[in-house]
Design a protein around this motif. Structure first.
Motif, mmCIF file in Angstrom:
data_model
loop_
_atom_site.group_PDB
_atom_site.id
_atom_site.type_symbol
_atom_site.label_atom_id
_atom_site.label_comp_id
_atom_site.label_asym_id
_atom_site.label_seq_id
_atom_site.Cartn_x
_atom_site.Cartn_y
_atom_site.Cartn_z
ATOM 1 N N GLN A 14 -1.804 11.761 67.019
ATOM 2 C CA GLN A 14 -0.257 12.153 67.456
ATOM 3 C C GLN A 14 0.160 11.927 68.851
ATOM 4 N N ASN A 15 1.391 11.961 69.300
ATOM 5 C CA ASN A 15 1.654 11.361 70.561
ATOM 6 C C ASN A 15 2.505 12.658 71.030
ATOM 7 N N VAL A 16 1.655 13.411 71.986
ATOM 8 C CA VAL A 16 2.003 14.840 72.393
ATOM 9 C C VAL A 16 2.456 14.703 73.934
ATOM 10 N N TRP A 17 3.690 15.456 74.415
ATOM 11 C CA TRP A 17 3.485 15.848 75.718
ATOM 12 C C TRP A 17 3.475 17.299 75.753
ATOM 13 N N LEU A 18 2.349 17.843 76.540
ATOM 14 C CA LEU A 18 2.012 19.168 76.574
ATOM 15 C C LEU A 18 2.131 19.911 77.711
ATOM 16 N N PHE A 19 2.568 21.096 77.540
ATOM 17 C CA PHE A 19 3.035 22.111 78.716
ATOM 18 C C PHE A 19 1.841 22.945 78.743
ATOM 19 N N PHE A 20 1.250 23.330 79.701
ATOM 20 C CA PHE A 20 0.414 24.495 79.803
ATOM 21 C C PHE A 20 0.442 25.160 81.216
ATOM 22 N N PRO A 21 -0.100 26.513 81.247
ATOM 23 C CA PRO A 21 -0.089 27.228 82.524
ATOM 24 C C PRO A 21 -1.458 27.075 82.929
ATOM 25 N N LEU A 22 -1.902 27.347 84.298
ATOM 26 C CA LEU A 22 -3.090 27.436 84.766
ATOM 27 C C LEU A 22 -3.501 28.929 84.741
ATOM 28 N N VAL A 23 -2.371 29.913 84.599
ATOM 29 C CA VAL A 23 -2.662 31.249 84.586
ATOM 30 C C VAL A 23 -1.799 31.937 84.031
ATOM 31 N N PHE A 24 -2.154 33.022 83.404
ATOM 32 C CA PHE A 24 -1.162 33.867 82.395
ATOM 33 C C PHE A 24 0.061 34.186 83.168
ATOM 34 N N TYR B 136 -8.056 18.693 76.976
ATOM 35 C CA TYR B 136 -6.826 18.660 76.442
ATOM 36 C C TYR B 136 -5.965 17.709 76.956
ATOM 37 N N VAL B 137 -6.030 17.348 78.279
ATOM 38 C CA VAL B 137 -5.086 16.218 79.033
ATOM 39 C C VAL B 137 -5.806 15.054 78.489
ATOM 40 N N LYS B 138 -7.036 14.802 78.711
ATOM 41 C CA LYS B 138 -7.909 13.647 78.227
ATOM 42 C C LYS B 138 -7.642 13.380 76.840
ATOM 43 N N ASN B 139 -7.458 14.432 75.866
ATOM 44 C CA ASN B 139 -7.485 13.897 74.382
ATOM 45 C C ASN B 139 -6.472 12.940 74.202
ATOM 46 N N PRO B 140 -6.860 11.919 73.547
ATOM 47 C CA PRO B 140 -6.272 10.690 73.161
ATOM 48 C C PRO B 140 -4.736 11.228 72.489
ATOM 49 N N ASN B 141 -4.665 12.372 71.834
ATOM 50 C CA ASN B 141 -3.158 12.795 71.152
ATOM 51 C C ASN B 141 -2.333 13.112 72.161
ATOM 52 N N VAL B 142 -2.668 13.405 73.461
ATOM 53 C CA VAL B 142 -1.704 13.981 74.553
ATOM 54 C C VAL B 142 -1.402 12.350 75.464
ATOM 55 N N ALA B 143 -0.165 12.311 75.540
ATOM 56 C CA ALA B 143 0.444 11.111 76.345
ATOM 57 C C ALA B 143 0.626 11.802 77.832
ATOM 58 N N GLY B 144 0.974 12.968 77.980
ATOM 59 C CA GLY B 144 1.024 13.220 79.352
ATOM 60 C C GLY B 144 1.122 14.829 79.251
ATOM 61 N N ALA B 145 1.155 15.560 80.434
ATOM 62 C CA ALA B 145 1.245 16.915 80.538
ATOM 63 C C ALA B 145 1.802 17.377 81.983
ATOM 64 N N THR B 146 2.541 18.476 81.625
ATOM 65 C CA THR B 146 3.164 19.435 82.415
ATOM 66 C C THR B 146 2.560 20.751 82.810
ATOM 67 N N VAL B 147 1.788 20.951 84.213
ATOM 68 C CA VAL B 147 1.227 22.010 84.355
ATOM 69 C C VAL B 147 1.837 22.880 85.296
ATOM 70 N N LEU B 148 1.878 24.187 85.004
ATOM 71 C CA LEU B 148 2.499 25.230 85.790
ATOM 72 C C LEU B 148 1.505 26.168 86.509
ATOM 73 N N SER B 149 1.508 26.301 87.612
ATOM 74 C CA SER B 149 0.501 27.111 88.555
ATOM 75 C C SER B 149 1.436 28.190 89.244
ATOM 76 N N LEU B 150 0.755 29.416 89.262
ATOM 77 C CA LEU B 150 1.491 30.477 90.428
ATOM 78 C C LEU B 150 0.938 30.060 91.953
ATOM 79 N N GLY B 151 -0.208 30.197 92.024
ATOM 80 C CA GLY B 151 -0.713 29.703 93.238
ATOM 81 C C GLY B 151 -1.866 30.358 93.973
#
Length: 538
Positions: free
Chosen positions: A124-134, A217-232
């Motif tokens: 698959q070819n996925v752009w993935l969004f995920f947070p570092l914290v809830f 998940y970022v390294k997984n070949p199904n992921v083309a790139g990622a957007t990561v959200l952090s609070l700080g």
């Protein structure tokens, strides 16, 4: 005429009922007549010989339990008359020779996949969004609403209007509020979103483990790139993720956009920036097209859940044969769920290519079981009520059938949770038996497709990897056709061999990997993601 009983191996002293049996039935099996002493539902086991109290019970050629009191030949095994028991494993006792399957029709097979700069190939070819914290889950949900609805021709929301303008080449942040029609399609990329409850508030080791998982998940070949959200301010700092990414691939050549809310002003300002930047990445990912790749590029997760008394004689061994073919051509099957390998440790230890891996496997198993016992549980408490109802009455019995998913090939690596698969051949990965936690872990270790056997039915899926459901019986496939991809019930009826069914499974895997067929879990939008905290989870 369909058989009524089956023994898996000649040395077994129990047999599996293939159909419902009634007290008083006289069943012919291999030239012998067996008098059925009690009503026995299909999938359950009967004693094939008279058993005295404390006698050991063997199934699949391994020790799976002991008799709590005398059990007569032809009587049903239950949780009342049988207790879990398994062999004690202390070391590797021999090296197992492997009779690899015939791969003449598979060695040159290809699938149509997404080629990555590191040589991996995605299904698959996925752009993935995920947070570092809830704390960032809400912002992820807002972005999900914006992107999913707009890219699927949804309507109205301020950020959605911004994305609409960007899709149509309008640099202005907002127009006069009139809806515009998207002039561009995004057929080659999926946009997916992960949320979780970790990243802070627990022990630091949990955040470190989560960082490794997300890096996978970022390294997984199904992921083309990622957007990561952090609070700080959370435990899982941005540097922790960057270090995990560097550990897994120092030369990672993949766009990873990281944003820290406490450094970016208002929520709207942050979301607007994220949308603009991420849209550019998604647009670039959409330009990537499928190209032929050897099936040796497949890393296939092997999972089971909602197992029944037929799983170990139809779906699991059929998947095991597919796993053996993949291993023989240079692919990477991944067997996990360590609590469900209890009782077959000796076989697996003996299959390890390297003695160091054999030792590591035993250490991981013992440490895991010790942590379970310290919490007042144990591997012997692993069968679920559904498992028991359908004939899996001890953990060793369940494990002996579950391990069949791994076929018979040599084991080339033993990996702990969060470690990435790099070797061709069968890899063992330490995960819980929990369906979603295990599937989540295998994909984080590089699985670009997962095959999931089930006897009772489960809708489990994954955000970035197809999860194919294989039913152990046709009744389930007919009852839940929206969930089941492949039916192995023909094995139970004697219409197909394990080898024939295994090849059918692998053919289906290739079609899904090529984008020709969509996994039922993806049709249902089943994007399950549960990281494993290293506390006890069975």
């Amino acid at each position: 005429m369909q058989k009524k009983l089956i023994k898996v191996q000649a040395e077994d002293n129990v047999a599996i009922a293939l159909v419902d049996l009634v007290q008083g039935d006289r069943v012919q099996y291999e030239g012998e007549e067996i008098n059925i002493l009690s009503d026995t539902k299909a999938k359950h086991k009967i004693a094939f010989v008279d058993l005295d109290k404390e006698d050991q019970i063997f199934m699949y050629g391994v020790l799976v339990g002991k008799a709590m009191f005398p059990i007569k030949r032809g009587d049903v095994l239950t949780t009342e008359n049988v207790k879990h028991q398994s062999d004690l494993v202390t070391k590797k006792t021999r090296t197992v020779s492997w009779n690899a399957p015939d791969i003449s029709k598979w060695k040159d097979r290809t699938f149509m996949g997404y080629h990555r700069p590191d040589g991996q190939v995605g299904t698959q070819n996925v752009w993935l969004f995920f947070p570092l914290v809830f704390c960032e889950n809400r912002n992820i949900e807002v972005l999900k609403e914006v992107f999913e609805k707009e890219l699927s021709m949804g309507k109205e929301r301020k950020q959605r209007q911004l994305l609409r303008n960007l899709i149509n080449g309008n640099d202005a942040d907002f127009n006069d509020g009139k809806a515009e029609t998207s002039s561009e399609t995004f057929d080659n990329v999926d946009v997916k979103f992960i949320t979780h409850q970790g990243g802070c508030g627990g022990i630091r080791q949990d955040s470190q483990t989560l960082a490794k998982l997300l890096a996978g998940y970022v390294k997984n070949p199904n992921v083309a790139g990622a957007t990561v959200l952090s609070l700080g301010c959370q435990n899982l700092q941005i540097d922790l993720l960057k270090n995990a990414l560097n550990d897994i691939d120092p030369n990672l050549n993949k766009p990873v956009l990281i944003y820290e809310q406490q450094q970016m002003g208002t929520v709207d300002e942050m979301l607007n920036t994220i949308i603009k930047d991420s849209f550019a990445g998604i647009k670039a990912a959409n330009a990537i097209e499928r190209k032929p790749a050897s099936i040796s590029k497949l890393k296939m997760g092997l999972e089971c859940g909602g197992s029944d008394g037929f799983s170990g004689i139809s779906a699991n061994p059929a998947l095991g044969y597919a796993s053996d073919i993949l291993a023989a051509v240079g692919g990477s099957p991944i067997l996990s769920e360590f609590p469900e390998l209890c009782g077959v440790e000796q076989e697996l230890v003996n299959r390890c290519v390297n003695d160091e891996d054999a030792v590591r496997f035993m250490k991981l198993m013992k440490a895991y079981e010790a942590s379970a016992e310290a919490a007042g549980s144990g591997f012997d408490m692993n069968p679920s009520p559904g498992n028991i109802k359908d004939g899996l009455i001890t953990d060793a019995m369940k494990s002996a059938g579950a391990a069949k998913k791994g076929g018979t090939s040599p084991i080339v690596a033993i990996l702990d949770y969060g470690e990435y698969v790099t070797k061709p051949g069968l890899n063992l990965l330490c995960t819980p038996g929990n369906d979603v936690e295990s599937t989540t872990g295998m994909v984080g270790s590089g699985a670009n497709i997962v095959v999931f056997t089930t006897g009772l039915g489960t809708p489990t899926g994954n955000p970035i990897a197809p999860v194919l459901k294989v039913s152990s019986n046709t009744i389930l496939a007919e009852r839940m056709p929206d969930i089941i991809d492949i039916d192995t019930g023909a094995v139970i009826r004697g219409e197909k061999t394990i080898q024939q069914m295994g090849e059918e499974i692998l053919e289906y895997v290739v079609m899904v990997a090529s984008g020709e067929i969509e996994a039922k879990a993806d049709v249902l939008g089943q994007d399950d993601f549960i990281p494993w905290k290293r506390g006890v989870s069975l």
